[in-house]
Motif scaffolding. Structure first.
Motif: not given
Lengths: 267, 323
Positions: B182-188, B264-273, B275-277
């Protein structure tokens, strides 16, 4: 036949384990935290015990349970003392002796714990707390032996060896159900015997104390016993015993951090 | 010899009446015994068969032998042989022997979970001859008992619980792969945004550069026009090709930028999905632990554990006086 046995066993189980009444949520939470705290205290997990006692204290206080609150205060104070936070322990306990909402036994114990907290730094205050506990403690008080030992310890700080002997002998008679206290009384009597230049008598007493403390696996007490035994060996001029005691102390201090060790090595 | 003459008619022929009554009772008892014996199949012709069981647990004389669920015989004898195996003799009603062949198997079964044991006869090829008196059939041991089922259930359940625990520990580990992912995805995601900005800058520079080069080339072309028609025609043929290549490069760069932005948008979306779980998972774990604790506490209060593990008394620990 098996079916009958099965039904009979089932009925027996059903009758013998009827569900208990469900306690209110806050009461349940307080008692659960109390149990957790006792368990952590027994296992010497002081950080866990601190959190659990705090939870128990807050919850007991929230349901106006003074008995539970008092027990939590005493437990938390003991934990603070072990975590080298004596000021916080004192703050928790200082109002307990005068507050009559707490049960008498808990007020006596609060005085006793305050006396132990003050024993090294402010012996006069410790004596006052001990006297207060003694006043409250009736003939059937469970802490009579503990108090006698604490008096003896106080007298030892004053180098009043007659008083030490008097209180330790009194404690020896009052603490039959507390092996740790019995061992403490025996250790102090051994120190009295050393003062009176009776090393043989001291050897018997300190060996008895050591035996009890080994059963209890109380490292702090075992170290204290060995320190006395070292003095006994010196008085007896027993080089073999002295060497053996020194080896045991070194071994203990190599893994256990204590103020009784010459330094506090990290294993 | 009678001492007194019997005059009361109620006592006349009293001896014969008693004998008649006793005979009647005996007849009734014999009749009852005959009926019971008939019901038990004592008057039915039986055939003795043998088989050898590997273990004697649950075997006893008198056990029922069934075929297709019907009682067709009983166990007559159970004995330990010299090979430490169990010889079993069964008596089968001869009327059912037509189904018993050399490959018939006797399987030890149990009525329900707690019922009696019995033998069920299975198999019997139609083309084989009927087994004779003292014939030998096969034995199949009993299937899974309750203990086996419980052990099997335990063996299957414990790894699942351990696995769930390991998974939760793995997810919750701050140095574990999930947290790191998750941290790496955010950085990426942040780095991709930065990359896009840099690509935009590069494109602007490329546009400016191309513009400058085109002007220079035109100036050179003018000079070359002056020098000669041959050279001019050569330049005229090459210029369109160069311009096409540059335009293609620009298109390609724009495409790359669009792709990067989409990733980048797809990764952001995945992370947003995802993270709340994570807090929910942690809360569920906490609930699971609390439920387990309550279940254990409840079990400790139940018989017979409540006698082995008495409930802890709530007290205040008394510190030792030497502390």
């Amino acid at each position: 036949m098996r079916l009958i046995v099965f039904i009979f066993t089932f009925l027996l189980m059903a009758c013998s384990s009827a569900p208990k009444d469900v306690l209110p949520a806050m009461k349940l939470r307080a008692e659960a935290a109390h149990r957790q705290a006792l368990s952590a205290t027994q296992l010497l997990r002081w950080h866990d015990a601190e959190l659990a006692w705090q939870d128990a204290l807050i919850t007991y206080q929230a349901i106006d349970d003074w008995s539970g609150q008092g027990m939590a205060r005493l437990g938390l104070a003991q934990t603070y003392e072990r975590l080298a936070k004596p000021e916080q322990a004192e703050t928790l306990l200082e109002k307990m002796p005068a507050q009559k909402f707490f049960p008498l036994a808990l007020r006596i114990q609060a005085n006793y714990q305050l006396a132990l907290l003050k024993m090294n730094q402010e012996p006069e205050k410790a004596r006052a707390y001990l006297d207060a506990a003694h006043t409250l403690c009736q003939s059937t008080c469970l802490l009579q032996g503990h108090l006698a030992n604490a008096y003896a310890r106080w007298a030892m700080q004053k180098n009043d060896w007659v008083a030490v002997e008097k209180y330790a002998l009194q404690a020896q008679n009052d603490v039959k159900n507390f092996p740790g206290e019995l061992a403490h009384a025996q250790r102090m009597l051994a120190q009295v015997a050393l003062q009176n230049k009776k090393p043989s008598q001291a050897l018997v007493l300190i060996n008895a104390a050591l035996q009890e403390n080994k059963k209890l696996a109380d490292t702090e007490a075992i170290l204290a016993d060995y320190k006395v035994l070292r003095l006994v060996a010196q008085q007896l001029a027993d080089a073999q015993l002295l060497s053996e005691v020194q080896t045991r102390i070194t071994s203990l201090c190599s893994v256990y951090v204590s103020t009784q060790c010459p330094s506090t090595p990290i294993p | 010899m009678k001492l007194l003459k019997e005059t009361d008619p109620r006592f006349q022929l009293l001896g014969w009446r008693v004998i008649f009554f006793v005979l009647m009772i005996v007849a009734v008892l014999l009749g009852l015994a005959a009926v019971v014996a008939l019901k038990q199949g004592m008057f039915v012709e039986k055939t003795r068969l043998h088989f050898t069981a590997t273990h004697g647990a649950g075997l006893a004389r008198g056990m029922q032998v069934r075929f297709s669920g019907f009682r067709v015989g009983v166990v007559d004898k159970v004995a330990l042989n010299e090979f430490a195996q169990v010889d079993v003799e069964i008596l089968l009603e001869s009327q059912y022997m037509k189904w018993i062949k050399a490959d018939t198997t006797a399987q030890l079964l149990q009525d329900g979970l707690m019922g009696d044991y019995y033998f069920e006869l299975l198999g019997g090829s139609p083309d084989l001859p009927v087994l004779a008196e003292d014939g030998r059939i096969r034995f199949a041991p009993m299937g899974q008992s309750i203990g086996d089922i419980a052990q099997d259930l335990k063996n299957r359940t414990l790894p699942v619980i351990d696995s769930v625990q390991d998974t939760l520990n793995y997810i919750n580990d701050p140095k574990g792969d999930v947290r790191q992912l998750v941290a790496n995805v955010r950085d990426l995601s942040a780095e991709l945004k930065q990359t896009r900005a840099q690509v935009d800058q590069v494109l602007q520079r490329v546009d400016g550069l191309l513009d400058k080069e085109a002007r220079t080339t035109l100036r050179s072309a003018d000079q070359l026009i002056l020098r000669g028609d041959a050279t001019l025609s050569q330049i005229q043929t090459r210029m369109p090709l160069i311009m096409d290549g540059v335009a293609s490069s620009v298109t390609h760069l724009e495409s790359i930028t669009r792709d990067a932005s989409a990733v980048a948008a797809q990764l952001n979306k995945t992370m947003n999905e995802v993270a709340p779980q994570l807090p929910g998972l942690v809360r569920n774990t906490d609930t699971l632990v609390r439920d387990s604790s309550e279940t254990l506490h409840g079990l400790k209060q139940s018989w017979p554990l409540n006698s082995v593990l008495p409930e802890q008394t709530l007290t205040a620990p008394v510190p030792a006086s030497h502390q």
